[in-house]
Design a protein around this motif. Structure first.
Motif, PDB file in Angstrom:
ATOM      1  N   MET A   1       0.840  -1.206   0.000  1.00  0.00           N
ATOM      2  CA  MET A   1       0.000   0.000   0.000  1.00  0.00           C
ATOM      3  C   MET A   1       0.866   1.243   0.000  1.00  0.00           C
ATOM      4  N   ASN A   2       0.781   1.981  -1.097  1.00  0.00           N
ATOM      5  CA  ASN A   2       1.496   3.247  -1.197  1.00  0.00           C
ATOM      6  C   ASN A   2       0.506   4.412  -1.115  1.00  0.00           C
ATOM      7  N   HIS A   3      -0.710   4.112  -0.693  1.00  0.00           N
ATOM      8  CA  HIS A   3      -1.791   5.086  -0.546  1.00  0.00           C
ATOM      9  C   HIS A   3      -2.670   4.556   0.572  1.00  0.00           C
ATOM     10  N   LYS A   4      -3.423   5.464   1.229  1.00  0.00           N
ATOM     11  CA  LYS A   4      -4.181   5.033   2.412  1.00  0.00           C
ATOM     12  C   LYS A   4      -5.269   4.013   2.087  1.00  0.00           C
ATOM     13  N   GLY A   5      -5.680   3.929   0.828  1.00  0.00           N
ATOM     14  CA  GLY A   5      -6.671   2.927   0.451  1.00  0.00           C
ATOM     15  C   GLY A   5      -8.076   3.489   0.463  1.00  0.00           C
TER      16      GLY A   5
END
Ligand code: DGU
Ligand code: CA
Ligand code: CA
Ligand code: CA
Length: 201
Positions: free
Chosen positions: A113-117
Protein backbone atom coordinates in the motif's frame (compact mmCIF):
# COMPACT_ATOMS: atom_id res chain seq x y z
CA UNK A 1 -4.65 -21.94 -8.32
CA UNK A 2 -6.73 -22.97 -11.28
CA UNK A 3 -5.13 -24.45 -14.38
CA UNK A 4 -4.63 -21.64 -16.93
CA UNK A 5 -6.81 -21.77 -20.02
CA UNK A 6 -3.93 -20.27 -22.02
CA UNK A 7 -0.72 -18.26 -21.61
CA UNK A 8 -0.34 -14.66 -22.74
CA UNK A 9 3.21 -13.30 -23.01
CA UNK A 10 3.27 -9.71 -21.78
CA UNK A 11 6.16 -7.59 -23.09
CA UNK A 12 4.77 -4.24 -22.00
CA UNK A 13 2.37 -3.50 -19.16
CA UNK A 14 -1.27 -4.09 -20.09
CA UNK A 15 -3.25 -0.97 -19.20
CA UNK A 16 -6.94 -1.36 -18.36
CA UNK A 17 -8.52 2.02 -19.17
CA UNK A 18 -10.75 4.19 -17.03
CA UNK A 19 -13.96 2.41 -16.15
CA UNK A 20 -13.12 -0.55 -18.37
CA UNK A 21 -13.63 -4.17 -17.41
CA UNK A 22 -11.56 -7.00 -18.82
CA UNK A 23 -12.35 -10.67 -18.26
CA UNK A 24 -9.21 -12.70 -19.01
CA UNK A 25 -11.21 -15.93 -18.99
CA UNK A 26 -8.68 -17.88 -16.98
CA UNK A 27 -5.56 -16.88 -18.91
CA UNK A 28 -2.12 -16.69 -17.31
CA UNK A 29 -0.06 -13.55 -17.97
CA UNK A 30 3.66 -14.18 -18.23
CA UNK A 31 5.93 -11.14 -18.05
CA UNK A 32 8.84 -10.90 -20.45
CA UNK A 33 11.33 -8.09 -20.03
CA UNK A 34 9.36 -6.34 -17.27
CA UNK A 35 11.50 -7.59 -14.42
CA UNK A 36 12.89 -10.81 -13.04
CA UNK A 37 10.53 -11.05 -10.06
CA UNK A 38 13.35 -10.63 -7.55
CA UNK A 39 13.32 -8.09 -4.71
CA UNK A 40 14.99 -5.52 -6.95
CA UNK A 41 12.94 -2.28 -7.08
CA UNK A 42 12.16 -0.56 -10.37
CA UNK A 43 10.51 -3.48 -12.15
CA UNK A 44 7.42 -2.81 -14.22
CA UNK A 45 3.87 -4.02 -13.62
CA UNK A 46 2.30 -6.73 -15.72
CA UNK A 47 -1.09 -5.05 -15.46
CA UNK A 48 -2.13 -1.50 -14.54
CA UNK A 49 -5.70 -0.56 -13.69
CA UNK A 50 -6.69 3.06 -14.25
CA UNK A 51 -9.48 4.68 -12.22
CA UNK A 52 -12.63 2.61 -12.18
CA UNK A 53 -11.07 -0.30 -14.06
CA UNK A 54 -11.73 -3.90 -13.13
CA UNK A 55 -10.38 -7.31 -14.12
CA UNK A 56 -11.46 -10.88 -13.57
CA UNK A 57 -10.34 -14.47 -13.98
CA UNK A 58 -6.61 -14.28 -14.48
CA UNK A 59 -3.36 -15.66 -13.17
CA UNK A 60 -0.15 -13.65 -12.98
CA UNK A 61 2.52 -16.21 -13.83
CA UNK A 62 6.16 -16.39 -12.90
CA UNK A 63 8.11 -14.05 -12.89
CA UNK A 64 5.57 -11.71 -11.36
CA UNK A 65 7.74 -8.60 -12.01
CA UNK A 66 5.98 -5.71 -10.18
CA UNK A 67 2.55 -7.34 -10.37
CA UNK A 68 -0.61 -5.25 -10.70
CA UNK A 69 -0.94 -1.49 -10.06
CA UNK A 70 -4.26 -0.03 -8.96
CA UNK A 71 -4.95 3.71 -8.97
CA UNK A 72 -8.36 3.45 -7.26
CA UNK A 73 -12.00 2.43 -7.65
CA UNK A 74 -10.78 -0.96 -8.80
CA UNK A 75 -12.21 -4.44 -8.47
CA UNK A 76 -10.10 -7.55 -8.97
CA UNK A 77 -12.17 -10.69 -9.13
CA UNK A 78 -10.62 -14.17 -9.09
CA UNK A 79 -7.02 -13.01 -9.51
CA UNK A 80 -4.18 -15.39 -8.64
CA UNK A 81 -0.42 -14.94 -8.42
CA UNK A 82 1.41 -18.24 -8.86
CA UNK A 83 4.80 -16.83 -7.80
CA UNK A 84 4.79 -13.23 -6.57
CA UNK A 85 7.58 -11.02 -7.90
CA UNK A 86 8.85 -7.88 -6.15
CA UNK A 87 5.28 -7.55 -4.89
CA UNK A 88 1.85 -8.57 -6.21
CA UNK A 89 -0.56 -5.66 -5.88
CA UNK A 90 0.39 -2.01 -5.47
CA UNK A 91 -2.30 0.28 -4.09
CA UNK A 92 -1.81 3.77 -5.51
CA UNK A 93 -5.32 5.03 -4.73
CA UNK A 94 -8.52 3.74 -3.17
CA UNK A 95 -10.72 1.97 -2.82
CA UNK A 96 -9.46 -1.32 -4.18
CA UNK A 97 -11.36 -4.57 -3.70
CA UNK A 98 -9.68 -7.92 -4.36
CA UNK A 99 -12.36 -10.58 -4.15
CA UNK A 100 -11.43 -14.17 -4.89
CA UNK A 101 -8.03 -15.63 -5.67
CA UNK A 102 -4.76 -15.57 -3.84
CA UNK A 103 -1.02 -15.46 -3.98
CA UNK A 104 1.93 -17.64 -3.19
CA UNK A 105 5.71 -17.42 -2.94
CA UNK A 106 6.19 -13.79 -1.97
CA UNK A 107 9.74 -13.33 -0.69
CA UNK A 108 8.45 -10.17 1.00
CA UNK A 109 5.14 -8.44 0.28
CA UNK A 110 1.94 -9.43 -1.47
CA UNK A 111 -0.09 -6.22 -1.23
CA UNK A 112 2.01 -3.03 -1.09
CA UNK A 113 0.00 0.00 0.00
CA UNK A 114 1.50 3.25 -1.20
CA UNK A 115 -1.79 5.09 -0.55
CA UNK A 116 -4.18 5.03 2.41
CA UNK A 117 -6.67 2.93 0.45
CA UNK A 118 -8.92 1.47 1.62
CA UNK A 119 -7.84 -1.97 0.51
CA UNK A 120 -10.50 -4.63 0.99
CA UNK A 121 -9.55 -8.27 0.52
CA UNK A 122 -12.21 -10.99 0.50
CA UNK A 123 -12.14 -14.70 -0.23
CA UNK A 124 -8.38 -14.95 -0.61
CA UNK A 125 -5.71 -17.54 0.11
CA UNK A 126 -2.11 -16.50 0.81
CA UNK A 127 0.70 -19.03 0.99
CA UNK A 128 4.42 -18.53 1.69
CA UNK A 129 4.92 -14.81 2.20
CA UNK A 130 6.79 -12.23 4.24
CA UNK A 131 4.00 -9.69 4.73
CA UNK A 132 0.62 -10.23 3.05
CA UNK A 133 -0.59 -6.62 3.34
CA UNK A 134 1.89 -3.87 4.14
CA UNK A 135 1.23 -0.18 4.65
CA UNK A 136 4.28 1.57 3.25
CA UNK A 137 6.88 1.93 5.98
CA UNK A 138 8.85 4.74 4.36
CA UNK A 139 9.36 8.04 6.19
CA UNK A 140 7.06 9.97 3.89
CA UNK A 141 4.20 7.67 4.90
CA UNK A 142 4.75 8.15 8.62
CA UNK A 143 1.32 9.81 8.87
CA UNK A 144 -0.57 7.88 6.20
CA UNK A 145 -3.66 6.27 7.78
CA UNK A 146 -3.73 3.00 5.84
CA UNK A 147 -7.13 1.33 5.86
CA UNK A 148 -7.28 -2.43 5.47
CA UNK A 149 -10.13 -4.89 5.72
CA UNK A 150 -9.77 -8.64 5.31
CA UNK A 151 -12.73 -11.00 5.23
CA UNK A 152 -12.77 -14.72 4.69
CA UNK A 153 -9.01 -14.98 4.26
CA UNK A 154 -6.89 -18.08 4.76
CA UNK A 155 -3.12 -17.76 5.11
CA UNK A 156 -0.42 -20.38 5.41
CA UNK A 157 3.25 -19.99 6.27
CA UNK A 158 4.17 -16.33 6.53
CA UNK A 159 5.65 -13.55 8.61
CA UNK A 160 2.82 -11.05 9.14
CA UNK A 161 -0.63 -11.13 7.63
CA UNK A 162 -0.84 -7.33 8.03
CA UNK A 163 1.89 -4.87 8.91
CA UNK A 164 1.00 -1.25 9.62
CA UNK A 165 3.44 1.14 11.21
CA UNK A 166 1.94 4.58 10.75
CA UNK A 167 -0.32 6.78 12.81
CA UNK A 168 -4.04 6.36 12.19
CA UNK A 169 -3.67 3.07 10.33
CA UNK A 170 -6.47 0.58 10.93
CA UNK A 171 -6.94 -3.05 10.04
CA UNK A 172 -10.22 -4.92 10.43
CA UNK A 173 -10.16 -8.69 10.18
CA UNK A 174 -13.08 -11.07 10.24
CA UNK A 175 -13.35 -14.73 9.33
CA UNK A 176 -9.61 -15.15 9.06
CA UNK A 177 -7.70 -18.37 9.72
CA UNK A 178 -3.91 -18.61 9.63
CA UNK A 179 -1.59 -21.57 9.87
CA UNK A 180 2.07 -21.00 10.68
CA UNK A 181 1.86 -17.24 10.26
CA UNK A 182 4.04 -15.57 12.89
CA UNK A 183 1.93 -12.43 13.41
CA UNK A 184 -1.65 -11.62 12.50
CA UNK A 185 -1.24 -7.84 12.63
CA UNK A 186 2.16 -6.29 13.29
CA UNK A 187 1.61 -2.71 14.33
CA UNK A 188 3.42 0.23 15.83
CA UNK A 189 3.25 4.04 16.04
CA UNK A 190 -0.42 4.05 16.99
CA UNK A 191 -1.76 1.74 14.31
CA UNK A 192 -4.71 -0.34 15.53
CA UNK A 193 -6.65 -3.43 14.56
CA UNK A 194 -10.06 -4.93 15.25
CA UNK A 195 -10.67 -8.61 14.96
CA UNK A 196 -13.85 -10.63 14.66
CA UNK A 197 -13.64 -14.37 14.19
CA UNK A 198 -9.93 -14.83 13.78
CA UNK A 199 -8.02 -18.03 14.45
CA UNK A 200 -4.26 -18.40 14.49
CA UNK A 201 -2.72 -21.85 14.51
O1 DGU B 1 9.82 1.26 2.57
O2 DGU B 1 10.45 -0.04 0.18
O3 DGU B 1 6.82 1.40 -2.49
O4 DGU B 1 7.48 -1.45 -4.27
C1 DGU B 1 9.13 1.32 1.60
C2 DGU B 1 9.17 0.34 0.51
C3 DGU B 1 8.46 0.89 -0.70
C4 DGU B 1 8.57 0.03 -1.91
C5 DGU B 1 7.75 0.59 -3.04
C6 DGU B 1 7.01 -0.38 -3.93
O5 DGU B 1 8.88 2.18 -0.97
O6 DGU B 1 8.23 -1.26 -1.56
O7 DGU B 1 5.91 -0.04 -4.32
CA1 CA C 1 8.92 -2.78 -3.04
CA1 CA D 1 8.39 -15.20 -5.66
CA1 CA E 1 6.81 -2.88 -5.99
Amino acid sequence: IPKPTRDIIVTKPIIIGKGEHRDFEGARLIAKGLGDGSQREGQRPVLALLRGASVSNLIIGKPGADGIYCVGDNLLKNVYFEDVGEDALTIKGGPVIWDGGGARKAEDKIVQMNHKGPFIGRNLIFEDFGRAVRGNGAKKHRNTPFKIELYHVRAVNGGSLVKITSKGSRAKLDDVVTWDVRNLVSKSNGAKSDQGEVYKY
